[in-house]
Design an enzyme around this catalytic site. Structure first.
Site, PDB file in Angstrom:
ATOM      1  CE1 TYR A  19      -0.044   7.911   2.605  1.00 50.11           C
ATOM      2  CE2 TYR A  19       0.394   5.633   2.052  1.00 50.11           C
ATOM      3  CZ  TYR A  19      -0.310   6.620   2.567  1.00 50.11           C
ATOM      4  OH  TYR A  19      -1.731   6.425   3.068  1.00 50.11           O
ATOM      5  CG  ASP A  49      -1.845   1.293   1.056  1.00 51.39           C
ATOM      6  OD1 ASP A  49      -2.965   1.090   0.377  1.00 51.39           O
ATOM      7  OD2 ASP A  49      -1.675   2.146   1.957  1.00 51.39           O
ATOM      8  CE  LYS A  99      -3.828   4.639   0.272  1.00 52.36           C
ATOM      9  NZ  LYS A  99      -2.367   4.396   0.650  1.00 52.36           N
ATOM     10  CG  HIS A 111      -4.854   9.783  -0.072  1.00 48.55           C
ATOM     11  ND1 HIS A 111      -3.557   9.746  -0.271  1.00 48.55           N
ATOM     12  CD2 HIS A 111      -5.062   9.253   1.161  1.00 48.55           C
ATOM     13  CE1 HIS A 111      -2.889   9.077   0.903  1.00 48.55           C
ATOM     14  NE2 HIS A 111      -3.732   8.871   1.759  1.00 48.55           N
TER      15      HIS A 111
HETATM   16  P1  NAP Z   1      -0.297   1.321  11.827  1.00 46.23           P
HETATM   17  O1  NAP Z   1      -0.059   0.285  10.892  1.00 46.23           O
HETATM   18  O2  NAP Z   1      -1.397   1.226  13.066  1.00 46.23           O
HETATM   19  O3  NAP Z   1       1.043   1.640  12.931  1.00 46.23           O
HETATM   20  C1  NAP Z   1       2.285   1.578  12.512  1.00 46.23           C
HETATM   21  C2  NAP Z   1       3.167   1.689  13.464  1.00 46.23           C
HETATM   22  O4  NAP Z   1       3.313   0.545  14.510  1.00 46.23           O
HETATM   23  C3  NAP Z   1       4.652   1.968  13.153  1.00 46.23           C
HETATM   24  O5  NAP Z   1       5.357   3.005  14.145  1.00 46.23           O
HETATM   25  C4  NAP Z   1       5.335   0.241  13.548  1.00 46.23           C
HETATM   26  O6  NAP Z   1       6.372   0.601  13.797  1.00 46.23           O
HETATM   27  C5  NAP Z   1       4.508   0.098  14.543  1.00 46.23           C
HETATM   28  N1  NAP Z   1       4.313  -1.416  14.472  1.00 46.23           N
HETATM   29  C6  NAP Z   1       3.913  -2.255  13.554  1.00 46.23           C
HETATM   30  N2  NAP Z   1       3.708  -3.415  13.844  1.00 46.23           N
HETATM   31  C7  NAP Z   1       4.347  -3.625  15.346  1.00 46.23           C
HETATM   32  C8  NAP Z   1       4.208  -4.697  16.078  1.00 46.23           C
HETATM   33  N3  NAP Z   1       3.860  -6.011  15.893  1.00 46.23           N
HETATM   34  N4  NAP Z   1       4.370  -4.439  17.439  1.00 46.23           N
HETATM   35  C9  NAP Z   1       4.775  -3.011  17.748  1.00 46.23           C
HETATM   36  N5  NAP Z   1       4.620  -2.042  16.992  1.00 46.23           N
HETATM   37  C10 NAP Z   1       4.290  -2.246  15.671  1.00 46.23           C
HETATM   38  O7  NAP Z   1      -0.150   2.868  11.185  1.00 46.23           O
HETATM   39  P2  NAP Z   1      -0.316   3.460   9.905  1.00 46.23           P
HETATM   40  O8  NAP Z   1       1.058   3.388   9.308  1.00 46.23           O
HETATM   41  O9  NAP Z   1      -0.850   4.837   9.930  1.00 46.23           O
HETATM   42  O10 NAP Z   1      -1.127   2.682   8.826  1.00 46.23           O
HETATM   43  C11 NAP Z   1      -0.810   1.495   8.148  1.00 46.23           C
HETATM   44  C12 NAP Z   1      -0.744   1.917   6.766  1.00 46.23           C
HETATM   45  O11 NAP Z   1      -1.968   2.334   6.309  1.00 46.23           O
HETATM   46  C13 NAP Z   1       0.066   3.126   6.274  1.00 46.23           C
HETATM   47  O12 NAP Z   1       1.488   2.649   6.383  1.00 46.23           O
HETATM   48  C14 NAP Z   1      -0.451   3.383   5.158  1.00 46.23           C
HETATM   49  O13 NAP Z   1      -0.015   2.584   3.906  1.00 46.23           O
HETATM   50  C15 NAP Z   1      -2.032   3.482   5.346  1.00 46.23           C
HETATM   51  N6  NAP Z   1      -2.644   4.567   5.537  1.00 46.23           N
HETATM   52  C16 NAP Z   1      -3.777   4.948   4.757  1.00 46.23           C
HETATM   53  C17 NAP Z   1      -4.223   6.317   5.231  1.00 46.23           C
HETATM   54  C18 NAP Z   1      -5.302   6.682   4.196  1.00 46.23           C
HETATM   55  O14 NAP Z   1      -5.868   7.833   4.377  1.00 46.23           O
HETATM   56  N7  NAP Z   1      -5.962   5.948   3.287  1.00 46.23           N
HETATM   57  C19 NAP Z   1      -3.903   6.754   6.298  1.00 46.23           C
HETATM   58  C20 NAP Z   1      -2.953   6.329   7.297  1.00 46.23           C
HETATM   59  C21 NAP Z   1      -2.330   5.139   6.787  1.00 46.23           C
HETATM   60  P3  NAP Z   1       7.864  -0.314  12.944  1.00 46.23           P
HETATM   61  O15 NAP Z   1       7.938   0.330  11.636  1.00 46.23           O
HETATM   62  O16 NAP Z   1       8.933   0.180  13.785  1.00 46.23           O
HETATM   63  O17 NAP Z   1       7.570  -1.496  13.160  1.00 46.23           O
END
Ligand code: NAP
Length: 323
Positions: free
Chosen positions: A61, A56, A91, A124
């Site tokens: 990004y 994704d 997106k 997006h």
């Molecule tokens: P998330 O996946 O909820 O959290 C990411 C954080 O959690 C990072 O700091 C990561 O650190 C940590 N993490 C991951 N696995 C872990 C585990 N097993 N134990 C402890 N910590 C862990 O948040 P997000 O990045 O916002 O969401 C995921 C993806 O969704 C994004 O990367 C993006 O591709 C997409 N997104 C889309 C939108 C939209 O508007 N469509 C908005 C936000 C995000 P480490 O890397 O150090 O493990």
């Protein structure tokens, strides 16, 4: 739990894709505060070795180039047999969400990724911004209402031209989805939204099930440690107690919970051990009691409040009084 790339990740078929395209229910997120090219490239290659096939990204990004390089490298090394085995989502950013800018924006993403087609292209946010700016958060004076019908027609044209196998939206409410469905000739295959045990999206999940739209959960861990997220999800005591009782981590409880709601998910980790841990959610279950306890967690919408809390115009465009 399995070794190597033996993790079995279930797949779902996208409703209105070209050729019944299927997508792994668990993907690899690529939004990060600091986009270190080499770190991301290494993480993607590790992820592919572990069995991740769904990636994704988004123009915003700044991760498209590194992801594209990693995919090219994976193909060169024979880690995947062909491009078709991967599922890549990108997106359309708000400042390109104007009818005449949609196709050029997708072409720009394809050039960044060095790919001939995307598997999924998402609007997006349901908000347009003044063209020429690629900023997050969006400034109040740059927000303009979206011409949903014309933007969606341009998205449909992207699919017809073969630039993407499927199209969808992100951050759309039921009301906004209903609007798109009222004129779409290609209905959205996916709605990607914030979803985790602290923002459960029950109404949206039911609505999307009824309309054959796949929900993809972003920030399934509450975006722990990022500038747009919170540690509240991973620090939640109910989730900690369940994790202890099941012999799992809090992250695994969050991810398994999303999966059990019938949604797909794209957690982000660039750490090999956490990437492995996040895959290990398919051969165990939460109990009825766990699910009940999670359903009682106090709800708190995180991502938009943190990023755009001081931009009422953006929030107004987004929620249209529904949430
Ligand atoms: P998330 O996946 O909820 O959290 C990411 C954080 O959690 C990072 O700091 C990561 O650190 C940590 N993490 C991951 N696995 C872990 C585990 N097993 N134990 C402890 N910590 C862990 O948040 P997000 O990045 O916002 O969401 C995921 C993806 O969704 C994004 O990367 C993006 O591709 C997409 N997104 C889309 C939108 C939209 O508007 N469509 C908005 C936000 C995000 P480490 O890397 O150090 O493990």
């Amino acid at each position: 739990m399995a070794a190597g790339n033996q993790y079995h990740i279930p797949k779902v078929v996208l409703g209105s894709s070209v050729g019944q395209r299927s997508m792994s229910v668990l993907g690899f997120g690529t939004a990060a505060d600091s986009s270190d090219y080499a770190v991301l490239k290494t993480a993607v290659l590790e992820a592919i070795k572990l069995g991740y096939r769904h990636f994704d990204t988004a123009f915003l990004y700044g991760s498209e180039q590194a992801l594209g390089e990693a995919i090219a490298e994976a193909l060169k090394l024979g880690l995947v047999g062909s491009r078709d085995e991967l599922f890549v989502t990108s997106k359309l950013w708000c400042s390109d969400a104007h009818p005449h800018l949609v196709i050029p924006a997708l072409q720009k993403s394809l050039r960044n990724l060095k790919l001939e087609y995307l598997d999924l292209y998402l609007v997006h946010w349901p908000v347009s911004a003044r063209p020429g700016k690629w900023e997050f958060p969006i400034k109040e004076e740059d927000v303009v209402p979206m011409d949903f019908k014309s933007v969606w027609e341009a998205m449909e044209e992207c699919q017809r031209l073969g630039l993407t196998k499927s199209i969808g939206v992100s951050n759309f409410s039921c009301k906004k989805l209903d609007n798109i469905l009222s004129f779409a000739t290609i209905p959205p295959s996916v709605n990607q939204v914030e979803m985790n045990p602290m923002w459960q999206q029950k109404k949206l999940i039911e609505f999307c099930k009824a309309k054959n739209i796949i929900v993809t959960a972003y920030s399934p861990l509450g975006a722990k440690g990022t500038s747009w997220g919170t540690n509240d999800v991973m620090d939640n005591q109910v989730l900690k107690d369940i994790a202890l009782a099941r012999g799992k981590t809090v992250a695994q409880v969050c991810l398994r919970w999303v999966y059990e709601q019938g949604a797909t998910l794209v957690p982000k980790s660039y750490d090999k051990e956490r990437l492995k841990q996040n895959l290990d959610i398919f051969d165990w279950k939460l109990t009825e009691d766990d699910l009940h306890k999670i359903s009682q967690i106090r709800q708190q919408k995180i991502i938009v409040s943190v990023s755009h809390g001081s931009n009422p115009k953006f929030l107004e465009e987004l929620w249209d009084g529904e949430l």
